[in-house]
Design an enzyme around this catalytic site. Structure first.
Site, mmCIF file in Angstrom:
data_model
loop_
_atom_site.group_PDB
_atom_site.id
_atom_site.type_symbol
_atom_site.label_atom_id
_atom_site.label_comp_id
_atom_site.label_asym_id
_atom_site.label_seq_id
_atom_site.Cartn_x
_atom_site.Cartn_y
_atom_site.Cartn_z
ATOM 1 C CG ASP A 87 -0.356 -0.191 2.520
ATOM 2 O OD1 ASP A 87 1.009 -0.497 2.633
ATOM 3 O OD2 ASP A 87 -0.813 -0.266 3.577
ATOM 4 C CD GLU A 118 9.720 -0.947 11.604
ATOM 5 O OE1 GLU A 118 9.556 -0.934 12.625
ATOM 6 O OE2 GLU A 118 8.615 -0.349 10.803
#
Ligand SMILES: *[C@@H]1O[C@H](CO)[C@@H](O)[C@H](O)[C@H]1NC(C)=O
Length: 320
Positions: free
Chosen positions: A196, A281
């Site tokens: 997206d 992350e």
């Protein structure tokens, strides 16, 4: 008078004969018109030679251009995309696949959040013309969003990204496309590109020659126009972020790439599904690199080449 006319006629006759004889004698004699003829013939011969040389040149394959390098010499970019079934899935995958098809030497690892391959994704991959590996793994129930929970409570795509890492390390589990993992010694870089987001084709060339972990700014993320590393004298010295700046790696998933060799050298490096919000992350990167060794890209992190976009109609992400 009569006689005189006869003499004149005789003289004319003799002169003509003499002229004719002279002309006959001259035939077959070398004449000074030959050197120019010879020169012309020599010129023709030279031209014939040149033409046959040029024809031979045409038949030879053209020499390889020095720039850009042959695609085979480029490190491969492995783009990992987790995806799940929803109304806009096909539209977003078509958009992303067409961006990726602008990039040479790219291998798309598309990982479905599903028990097995779906016809929609299989068909789209087959039609994409891209080099791809199709993987599928269902997110365990405990990690799935409950009814009514906002999208940011649990990180999405963790299981799927880890599945892609497993495939890169040892292969196996592919449900379509390329089944074998990169052969040992393959030069490559791994990038996590959600379906997206929006990516500029230039971004891929920024990351291609990553030696360890490279980083760059990402636009429209974390409630900011952009988020990304702060760079001084060519080194990363901090991060520009609005949210929890003390995370070890306050970078977005779209803001870094990892050398394949580094991922293979650290077989325990993976995403931790139990990591606190915003630390996904960091959960991978802290296995791999010291923040001060991050490699700034995109003109020392002064250019934005990728954009994230949350708060969309499909409610996948919320502002943090
Ligand atoms: C980044 O900064 C370093 C040090 O200031 C400089 O040498 C280098 O040329 C810069 N790179 C780019 C791409 O601007």
């Amino acid at each position: 008078m009569k006689l005189k006319l006869k003499n004149v006629f005789l003289a004319y006759f003799l002169v003509s004969i003499a002229g004719l004889l002279y002309a006959l004698v001259q035939l077959g004699q070398p004449c000074d018109c030959l050197p120019p003829l010879r020169a012309a013939a020599e010129q023709l011969r030279q031209k014939d030679l040149r033409i046959s040389q040029l024809q031979a040149d045409l038949r030879r394959p053209p020499p390889a251009p020095a720039q850009p390098p042959e695609p085979e010499a480029l490190p491969t970019i492995y783009v990992v995309t987790p995806t799940y079934a929803r109304l806009v899935q096909k539209a977003e995958l078509v958009r992303l696949s067409q961006t990726l098809s602008l990039v040479p030497r790219l291998h798309w690892l598309l990982v479905e959040d599903a028990e097995g391959p779906t016809p929609l994704v299989s068909g789209l991959l087959a039609a994409s013309g891209l080099l791809f590996t199709h993987l599928a793994v269902l997110t365990p129930k405990a990690q799935r969003l409950r009814e009514g929970e906002p999208g940011w409570v649990r990180p999405r795509g963790v299981e799927q990204r880890n599945r892609a890492l497993d495939w890169l390390r040892s292969g196996g589990g592919a449900v379509g496309g390329e089944k074998d993992p990169p052969p040992p010694g393959t030069q490559g870089v791994v990038y996590f590109a959600d379906d997206d987001n929006t990516y500029s084709r230039e971004l891929f060339e920024e990351m291609r020659w990553t030696r360890g972990v490279s980083v760059w700014p990402v636009g429209l993320v974390g409630g900011l126009r952009f988020e990304g590393p702060r760079v001084q004298d060519g080194r990363v010295v901090g991060f520009h972020t609005a949210w929890e700046p003390n995370r070890p790696f306050p970078v977005d998933m779209a803001g870094f790439a990892i050398a394949l060799s580094l991922l293979l050298a650290k077989p325990n490096a993976r995403f931790d599904a139990t990591a606190p919000r915003g630390h996904l992350e960091s959960s991978l990167l802290s296995h791999l690199v010291d923040p001060k060794d991050l490699e700034p890209r995109a003109a020392n992190c002064t250019r934005v080449r990728g954009w994230r976009f949350w708060c969309g109609t499909h409610g996948r992400r919320s502002p943090r």
